[in-house]
Motif scaffolding. Structure first.
Motif, PDB file in Angstrom:
ATOM      1  N   THR B 178       0.834  -1.204   0.000  1.00  0.00           N
ATOM      2  CA  THR B 178       0.000   0.000   0.000  1.00  0.00           C
ATOM      3  C   THR B 178       0.864   1.248   0.000  1.00  0.00           C
ATOM      4  O   THR B 178       0.585   2.218  -0.698  1.00  0.00           O
ATOM      5  CB  THR B 178      -0.913   0.024   1.236  1.00  0.00           C
ATOM      6  OG1 THR B 178      -1.585  -1.207   1.307  1.00  0.00           O
ATOM      7  CG2 THR B 178      -1.914   1.151   1.156  1.00  0.00           C
ATOM      8  N   GLY B 182      -0.136   2.705  -3.048  1.00  0.00           N
ATOM      9  CA  GLY B 182      -1.351   3.408  -2.620  1.00  0.00           C
ATOM     10  C   GLY B 182      -1.378   4.866  -3.025  1.00  0.00           C
ATOM     11  O   GLY B 182      -2.381   5.376  -3.490  1.00  0.00           O
ATOM     12  N   GLU B 183      -0.232   5.536  -2.868  1.00  0.00           N
ATOM     13  CA  GLU B 183      -0.214   6.957  -3.160  1.00  0.00           C
ATOM     14  C   GLU B 183      -0.534   7.225  -4.622  1.00  0.00           C
ATOM     15  O   GLU B 183      -1.344   8.081  -4.959  1.00  0.00           O
ATOM     16  CB  GLU B 183       1.159   7.513  -2.818  1.00  0.00           C
ATOM     17  CG  GLU B 183       1.221   9.010  -3.034  1.00  0.00           C
ATOM     18  CD  GLU B 183       2.030   9.683  -1.937  1.00  0.00           C
ATOM     19  OE1 GLU B 183       3.243   9.392  -1.883  1.00  0.00           O
ATOM     20  OE2 GLU B 183       1.459  10.457  -1.173  1.00  0.00           O
ATOM     21  N   GLN B 185      -2.145   5.320  -6.614  1.00  0.00           N
ATOM     22  CA  GLN B 185      -3.546   5.000  -6.853  1.00  0.00           C
ATOM     23  C   GLN B 185      -4.447   6.138  -6.391  1.00  0.00           C
ATOM     24  O   GLN B 185      -5.341   6.576  -7.109  1.00  0.00           O
ATOM     25  CB  GLN B 185      -3.879   3.713  -6.113  1.00  0.00           C
ATOM     26  CG  GLN B 185      -5.315   3.270  -6.261  1.00  0.00           C
ATOM     27  CD  GLN B 185      -5.663   2.181  -5.271  1.00  0.00           C
ATOM     28  OE1 GLN B 185      -4.985   1.166  -5.189  1.00  0.00           O
ATOM     29  NE2 GLN B 185      -6.716   2.389  -4.517  1.00  0.00           N
ATOM     30  N   ASN B 186      -4.178   6.641  -5.182  1.00  0.00           N
ATOM     31  CA  ASN B 186      -5.020   7.705  -4.661  1.00  0.00           C
ATOM     32  C   ASN B 186      -4.942   8.963  -5.503  1.00  0.00           C
ATOM     33  O   ASN B 186      -5.948   9.615  -5.748  1.00  0.00           O
ATOM     34  CB  ASN B 186      -4.635   8.041  -3.218  1.00  0.00           C
ATOM     35  CG  ASN B 186      -5.113   6.959  -2.279  1.00  0.00           C
ATOM     36  OD1 ASN B 186      -5.977   6.164  -2.641  1.00  0.00           O
ATOM     37  ND2 ASN B 186      -4.533   6.914  -1.097  1.00  0.00           N
ATOM     38  N   SER B 187      -3.731   9.300  -5.935  1.00  0.00           N
ATOM     39  CA  SER B 187      -3.612  10.549  -6.672  1.00  0.00           C
ATOM     40  C   SER B 187      -4.279  10.405  -8.037  1.00  0.00           C
ATOM     41  O   SER B 187      -4.901  11.351  -8.536  1.00  0.00           O
ATOM     42  CB  SER B 187      -2.154  10.988  -6.799  1.00  0.00           C
ATOM     43  OG  SER B 187      -1.500  10.254  -7.783  1.00  0.00           O
ATOM     44  N   LYS B 189      -6.878   8.500  -8.654  1.00  0.00           N
ATOM     45  CA  LYS B 189      -8.319   8.550  -8.397  1.00  0.00           C
ATOM     46  C   LYS B 189      -8.773   9.976  -8.154  1.00  0.00           C
ATOM     47  O   LYS B 189      -9.821  10.392  -8.622  1.00  0.00           O
ATOM     48  CB  LYS B 189      -8.661   7.716  -7.156  1.00  0.00           C
ATOM     49  CG  LYS B 189      -8.921   6.272  -7.455  1.00  0.00           C
ATOM     50  CD  LYS B 189      -9.457   5.597  -6.217  1.00  0.00           C
ATOM     51  CE  LYS B 189      -9.772   4.157  -6.491  1.00  0.00           C
ATOM     52  NZ  LYS B 189     -10.098   3.428  -5.266  1.00  0.00           N
ATOM     53  N   TYR B 190      -7.937  10.687  -7.424  1.00  0.00           N
ATOM     54  CA  TYR B 190      -8.271  12.077  -7.142  1.00  0.00           C
ATOM     55  C   TYR B 190      -8.362  12.878  -8.436  1.00  0.00           C
ATOM     56  O   TYR B 190      -9.308  13.614  -8.667  1.00  0.00           O
ATOM     57  CB  TYR B 190      -7.209  12.666  -6.210  1.00  0.00           C
ATOM     58  CG  TYR B 190      -7.447  14.101  -5.848  1.00  0.00           C
ATOM     59  CD1 TYR B 190      -8.350  14.429  -4.844  1.00  0.00           C
ATOM     60  CD2 TYR B 190      -6.773  15.126  -6.500  1.00  0.00           C
ATOM     61  CE1 TYR B 190      -8.583  15.732  -4.510  1.00  0.00           C
ATOM     62  CE2 TYR B 190      -7.001  16.441  -6.167  1.00  0.00           C
ATOM     63  CZ  TYR B 190      -7.908  16.742  -5.169  1.00  0.00           C
ATOM     64  OH  TYR B 190      -8.142  18.051  -4.841  1.00  0.00           O
ATOM     65  N   GLU B 254      -5.316  -1.237  -8.446  1.00  0.00           N
ATOM     66  CA  GLU B 254      -6.214  -1.813  -7.446  1.00  0.00           C
ATOM     67  C   GLU B 254      -6.097  -3.333  -7.439  1.00  0.00           C
ATOM     68  O   GLU B 254      -6.139  -3.966  -6.381  1.00  0.00           O
ATOM     69  CB  GLU B 254      -7.668  -1.421  -7.749  1.00  0.00           C
ATOM     70  CG  GLU B 254      -8.052  -0.065  -7.218  1.00  0.00           C
ATOM     71  CD  GLU B 254      -9.543   0.173  -7.281  1.00  0.00           C
ATOM     72  OE1 GLU B 254     -10.275  -0.703  -7.809  1.00  0.00           O
ATOM     73  OE2 GLU B 254      -9.993   1.225  -6.801  1.00  0.00           O
ATOM     74  N   ARG B 307      -4.925   3.944   7.528  1.00  0.00           N
ATOM     75  CA  ARG B 307      -5.966   4.926   7.196  1.00  0.00           C
ATOM     76  C   ARG B 307      -6.285   5.809   8.399  1.00  0.00           C
ATOM     77  O   ARG B 307      -6.515   7.008   8.256  1.00  0.00           O
ATOM     78  CB  ARG B 307      -7.221   4.206   6.693  1.00  0.00           C
ATOM     79  CG  ARG B 307      -7.173   3.930   5.205  1.00  0.00           C
ATOM     80  CD  ARG B 307      -8.478   3.342   4.719  1.00  0.00           C
ATOM     81  NE  ARG B 307      -8.596   1.919   5.052  1.00  0.00           N
ATOM     82  CZ  ARG B 307      -8.054   0.942   4.334  1.00  0.00           C
ATOM     83  NH1 ARG B 307      -7.354   1.226   3.250  1.00  0.00           N
ATOM     84  NH2 ARG B 307      -8.188  -0.323   4.673  1.00  0.00           N
TER      85      ARG B 307
END
Lengths: 597, 603
Positions: B178, B182-183, B185-187, B189-190, B254, B307
């Motif tokens: 993660t 993860g980072e 992926q998050n960015s 998605k953002y 993901e 989280r």
């Protein structure tokens, strides 16, 4: 009860049909996922686990275990991939497709709906505005149904496996699940009751919070002592909320403790104890059986509570689905005719009366016994106080509403006999509350799609509305986007300028009749003066119906109708009316008095 | 370093806020979390390990039962506390909400008016405040969750570590993944969501056009719907392209993460545990059961912990907003030690200029004017000429950028704001009635009216010419305004609302009355009536009224004509006409047709 369930199911499937219509694969693809997950729960979550622990306990061959585990693993890998594909690729695309399809259909429906439906705020919020999220709701309902299905399959499958392993424990779990089901329903009832009692309190505190944080009230709160009364009210409502919560607390506590202890806790501990004893005493009972038993106990409870949740959500869904159905089945009361409307000659009002079907004004006659005739080329002014019925009359003329008494005749025939679109195509209107769209100037003026060859007409129309000076300053001329909402280079116009665009709309097409409701209200006196001159020139050969408060602008009309309380009380030319020395003369002299020098 | 200090600081701040509502609440909740952690560990893991291992090692049955019984009792106790907590937490949360909202409401009333008009400030702080108490509780929840998770990880982790350290390594693996993926992926998605949001606005706009009643008439008479449908189609195409652009990369990321969480950990633990039990025989059955059963669980909880920790940062940002709001220093500070303001003798604007924050352009330029007691002052000009701004400076809602506003010869800064504002009654253009109060309360602007106050209210209603209407209502003056809270509530038209506003100004009975376009929505007769009533009721008062129609200004003692923030002309009506400037021009243009008639009528 049974009938109710049947009804709810019908309602829900009525909505699901739309998904079927616009995205036929959607359901199949979700269903496959549901089955895949249920299979995993049963086959792997129980059978494989049992195999695994049995094999370990029995000291089976390691490579055999390895081999089977790898097969299960591959299945898992595929299942996850499928899920991620749905989530990131298929679902978003399908949702968009559904949105476009469903909304286009609903938009067309909304456009054909009687304007009267919009007047009743309750009806409007419930049925018209509620529809704006119908595509996402439909998807939610479908997901909910598939969740329900998946939980049911898992529940059945797992129970079957569990029964085969140890029927006593399985039965115990099922019984306790059923018990928990009933207790949960009871609990939900109490919670619902409490919610109902809380609702008005929550509305009140939300309202007060809004008053404090919304800019609208900021000035008044700073000027008056209203703060104290609001805060006292807030305190009171909060205290009521607290006492309401306290009132229901014991009931909720008892029910939830019961459900927790009677079902989950006692049975859980009981079953674990029972399984331990059986494992110790019964040599046939394997570690696999034991672990499946433990696992299944947890999982069955989870499935049961998921099913309960699904049902309560479906209940909500059916309420929404009901609204949806009502909306899609709404029939416009204003029926279309068959006749194509020819060029305008006369418009006749014969003993017209009208009352709004909804709203504050319900059943009050807004117009009473109105009769007069407009002939080609005439300029007609409607004047009178606020709420005298002038605007309503123009709405009747546009067939946005149908008269409740009398009739309106276009070229000698009742307007009900004409095809609405073809009839309205002869009328250009500037409403009091006109709207400008976030589209180009040309599209706004054309009132729809614009073609290159309309260039001249649009520029002319803008000229007729005294917009030319501003037009020259616009970066892309008539192709400039209005409002900056969606285009950085868009232009925000002032109130007066927007009103001119709305006026230009009435000149863009060769309409026979032009209706203007307070066309200069947003303008200052100088601009109004200019505008009146320009409009006068542009509308020379047109038929015009004109509403204005400022009697100076209506003076030149061929005929003036003075409205009072829904009736025409005086009519004639300005000079006639002044001579009559009635209401018009009074209104005029009040206004004129201020200009005595 | 500073950032962490800030985060801790902010969390302490929130705990203090919560403790205002309920002193022991945070501590009790934390204590409960510790219990919850222990319960999770025991009931999901330790119980089974203990039973299975003891059985395999042939422990005494009685001691097994005693141990199981003890653990069950603890769990029973925990469950009772849990249910009690669930019920109690709701009541406590209301108490907390009550306290916090009160603090914030007080601040909201005293903060600069400009804050409400500045969209940035508004979005950043004010809008968020409505849900502040929920956020405060969520912050506390996050802390509690972290405690539970740490206890669970600690205990189950230790257990697994004692069985074999390799499993701990395995459990941490997904978390490491993660951190790696993860980072990204998050960015992504953002970015995707932001872009979607931006594009969707147009789709939502189309929706509003079709369903909002304001547009209904135009949609029926024009063919705008074709343009709108085209726009929707274009938007949908762009959104689809967006799905394509981001979807596959995000799916890949993901999927990789899911493989770690769902596949790698679980199946490796099966492979290793089976090997150790079967092949190398270094593991007990109970341990094997525990490892396979709880390893996925524990890697999820480790992820959860991550989280939680990230949420600390997010919550801290939010608390920053609350703090900034509560600690906001007004640009127009109240002079608490200032003198109370006495009755008006004269007011002066001395070379006042003003520009709204963030707007380069000056809204008011070099305004000088004098108002002496008892005079009627009219301020006229177009929309946007600066009339309303002038009134706001007068009421000390804003501080002039340069120049000064003086009251009885002293700068208004020297007065207490509340006592200063008490000298004025105001009827704003955008007057609002409060729907939670009765008509009488709205008029008197206070609650729990006494008999004499009701008499006053009645008088004011009579004077403003709305009493007849009020009296026709079933509960008369005690009718609630609006239908929001009472189905029998009264609904008023724009004109009637304005009359109620005037009734309030009459009831307040101050020396100075300010009217901001009191007749903008009315027809000429109604407008005339309103002005007659104003001049009648406020005969002895100082009245400042704002207009954009000229005709009602004639009666004023002095007229100021504003254009683009400047006073371009001033004087009485006849002076201005004699001056033959802009005012005279505008007036004549309006008067032309009426006056023509007068002349025409004579001949």
């Amino acid at each position: 009860m049974k009938k109710e369930i049947h009804n709810n199911v019908t309602k829900i499937f009525y909505m699901i049909r739309y998904i079927w219509k616009y995205t036929p694969c959607y359901m199949g693809i979700l269903l496959l996922q549901v089955l895949g997950n249920a299979l995993w729960d049963i086959l792997v979550g129980m059978l494989f686990l049992k195999y695994l622990f049995d094999a370990i306990e029995a000291g089976a061959d390691y490579s055999e275990i390895l081999y089977r585990a790898v097969i299960v693993m591959v299945y898992r890998l595929i299942l996850i991939l499928y899920g991620k594909w749905i989530e990131n690729i298929y679902r978003p695309k399908a949702n968009l497709k559904l949105h476009e399809g469903m909304q286009t259909e609903l938009y067309q429906k909304a456009r054909k709906l009687d304007l009267a439906y919009y007047d009743n705020p309750d009806f409007y919020n419930q049925f018209i505005w509620a529809i704006h999220e119908s595509d996402t709701r439909a998807v939610k309902i479908m997901s909910n149904l598939s969740d329900l299905l998946s939980s049911m399959i898992s529940l059945l499958g797992m129970s079957a496996v569990f029964l085969a392993i140890d029927w006593i424990a399985a039965l115990a779990v099922l019984v306790s699940s059923a018990l928990s089901f009933f207790i949960r329903i009871k609990a939900n009832k109490i919670k619902y009751q409490k919610m109902e009692e809380m609702k008005p309190l929550i509305r009140k505190t939300d309202y007060i919070t809004r008053v404090f944080y919304q800019g609208d009230f900021a000035k008044e709160l700073r000027m008056g002592d209203m703060v104290k009364i609001l805060q006292d009210d807030f305190d009171k409502s909060m205290d009521q909320k607290i006492s309401c919560a306290k009132k229901y607390a014991p009931g909720i506590l008892i029910v939830s403790l019961l459900s927790q202890l009677m079902t989950t806790y006692l049975f859980n501990i009981g079953i674990v104890g029972y399984l331990v004893v059986r494992y110790m005493l019964d040599s046939d009972f394997t570690l696999g059986g034991f672990s499946v038993g433990i696992n299944a106990t947890w999982k069955l409870f989870v499935q049961v509570s998921r099913i309960i949740d699904c049902f309560s959500r479906l209940n909500e869904d059916s309420v929404y689905a009901d609204k949806f159905r009502t909306f899609t089945e709404l029939e416009p009361q204003i029926k279309n005719g068959y006749e194509k409307a020819a060029k305008f000659e006369t418009l006749e009002f014969q003993q017209v009366s009208f009352s709004y079907p909804f709203g504050n004004q319900k059943n009050r006659e807004v117009l009473k016994n109105i009769s007069f005739t407009i002939r080609k080329g005439e300029k007609i002014a409607l004047v009178g106080y606020n709420g005298a019925g002038k605007t309503t009359l123009t709405k009747l003329a546009m067939r946005l509403y149908d008269v409740t008494g009398g009739s309106i005749k276009y070229n000698g025939k009742e307007i009900k006999e004409y095809d609405i679109e073809s009839y309205r195509a002869h009328i250009g209107a500037v409403f009091q509350d006109y709207k400008i769209f976030a589209a180009t100037v040309a599209e706004n003026v054309a009132g729809g799609e614009y073609r290159e060859d309309q260039n001249m007409e649009i520029t002319e129309a803008l000229k007729s509305a005294a917009f030319c000076n501003k037009l020259e300053t616009l970066p892309k001329g008539i192709h400039t986007m209005l409002t900056r909402e969606f285009d950085e280079q868009g232009v925000n116009l002032s109130g007066g300028e927007m009103q001119k665009i709305a006026i230009a709309r009435a000149f863009a097409k060769p309409y026979d009749i032009i209706i203007m409701d307070e066309p200069s209200s947003a303008l200052d006196p100088l601009a109004e003066y200019e505008l009146n001159k320009v409009i006068g020139a542009a509308a020379k050969d047109k038929t015009m119906i004109f509403i204005s408060h400022r009697l100076s602008t209506t003076r030149m009309a061929d005929r003036i109708y003075m409205f009072d309380n829904g009736e025409i009380v005086e009519q004639g030319k300005h000079e006639d009316l002044m001579r009559l020395n009635g209401k018009y003369a009074q209104m005029f002299s009040i206004q004129a008095k201020k200009y005595h020098l | 370093m500073h950032r962490y200090k800030r985060i801790i600081d902010n969390h302490i701040y929130v705990m203090k806020l919560i403790r205002k509502g309920s002193r022991w609440f945070p501590f009790l909740l934390i204590l409960f979390s510790i219990m919850r952690g222990i319960n999770v560990f025991m009931m999901t893991t330790y119980l089974y390990q203990y039973v299975l291992n003891s059985l395999q090692e042939g422990e005494e049955l009685l001691s097994i039962f005693l141990a199981v019984g003890g653990m069950s009792l603890f769990s029973l106790f925990y469950n009772i506390v849990l249910q009690y907590k669930n019920v109690a937490i709701e009541i406590t949360s209301y108490k907390i909400e009550k306290q916090i909202q009160k603090t914030l409401q007080d601040k909201a009333v005293s903060v600069d008016l400009g804050c409400f008009e500045n969209p940035e400030f508004y979005n950043c702080y004010v809008k968020a405040l409505a849900e502040v108490s929920q956020r405060a509780l969520r912050t506390l929840d996050n802390i509690c969750d972290l405690i539970v998770n740490v206890i669970t990880i600690g205990s189950i982790g230790t257990l697994i570590f004692m069985i074999d350290p390799i499993f701990v390594l395995l459990a941490v693996l997904p978390f490491a993944a993660t951190i790696l993926l993860g980072e990204k992926q998050n960015s992504l998605k953002y970015d995707r969501d932001m872009k979607n949001q931006e594009i969707s606005r147009e789709k939502d706009y189309v929706q509003r056009i079709f369903y909002l009643s304001e547009y209904a008439k135009e949609m029926r008479l024009t063919e705008m719907h074709k343009v709108m449908l085209r726009k929707m189609h274009e938007t949908v195409l762009r959104l689809k392209a967006n799905v394509k652009q981001y979807g596959y990369t995000i799916m890949g990321l993901e999927y990789s993460l899911a493989i770690f969480y769902d596949v790698v950990v679980y199946f490796s633990s099966i492979f290793i545990a089976a090997y150790k039990t079967l092949v190398s025989s270094t593991m007990l059955l109970g341990d094997c059961f525990v490892v396979i059963n709880s390893i996925t669980n524990i890697s999820y909880i480790i992820g959860e912990c991550g989280r939680n920790i990230m949420a600390f940062d997010e919550n801290s940002h939010y608390i920053d907003n609350i703090r900034n709001f509560l600690e906001y220093e007004n640009k127009t500070p109240d002079n608490i030690n200032g003198e109370p303001a006495g009755p008006l003798e004269k007011m002066t604007f001395r070379n006042v200029s003003f520009s709204y924050e963030g707007q380069g352009m000056e809204t008011l330029k070099d305004i000088s004017l004098n108002i002496s007691a008892g005079k009627k002052i009219a301020i006229v000009g177009h929309n946007g000429a600066g009339k309303s701004t002038l009134v706001r400076l007068l009421l000390h809602f804003y501080e002039p950028t340069s120049g000064s506003v003086e009251y009885n010869g002293k700068s208004i800064d020297e007065y207490q704001i509340s006592s200063y504002r008490k000298q004025f009654s105001t009827v704003f253009q955008d007057f609002h009635l409060f729907s939670s109060a009765t008509i009488a309360e709205n008029v008197m602007a206070c609650g729990h009216l006494l008999e004499w106050q009701k008499v006053e209210a009645q008088k004011a209603l009579q004077k403003s010419g709305i009493y007849e209407k009020v009296n026709s209502l079933p509960k008369k003056m005690d009718t609630i305004v609006g239908k929001e809270f009472d189905l029998d509530g009264a609904v008023f038209s724009v004109g009637e609302t304005q009359k109620l506003a005037i009734a309030r100004a009459i009831a307040k009975n101050t020396e100075i009355v300010i009217l901001d376009e009191p007749s903008s929505a009315l027809d000429p007769i109604a407008e005339n009536k309103i002005f007659e009533s104003i001049f009648e009721n406020f005969r002895d008062k100082t009245v400042i009224y704002i207009l954009h129609r000229l005709s009602s200004a004639i009666l004023a003692d002095k007229i100021y004509l504003l254009e683009e923030g400047r006073i371009i002309e001033q004087g009485t009506h006849s002076e201005l006409i004699a001056m033959n400037g802009k005012y005279a021009d505008m007036f004549r243009k309006q008067a032309e047709k009426y006056v023509n008639f007068e002349e025409g009528g004579i001949t």
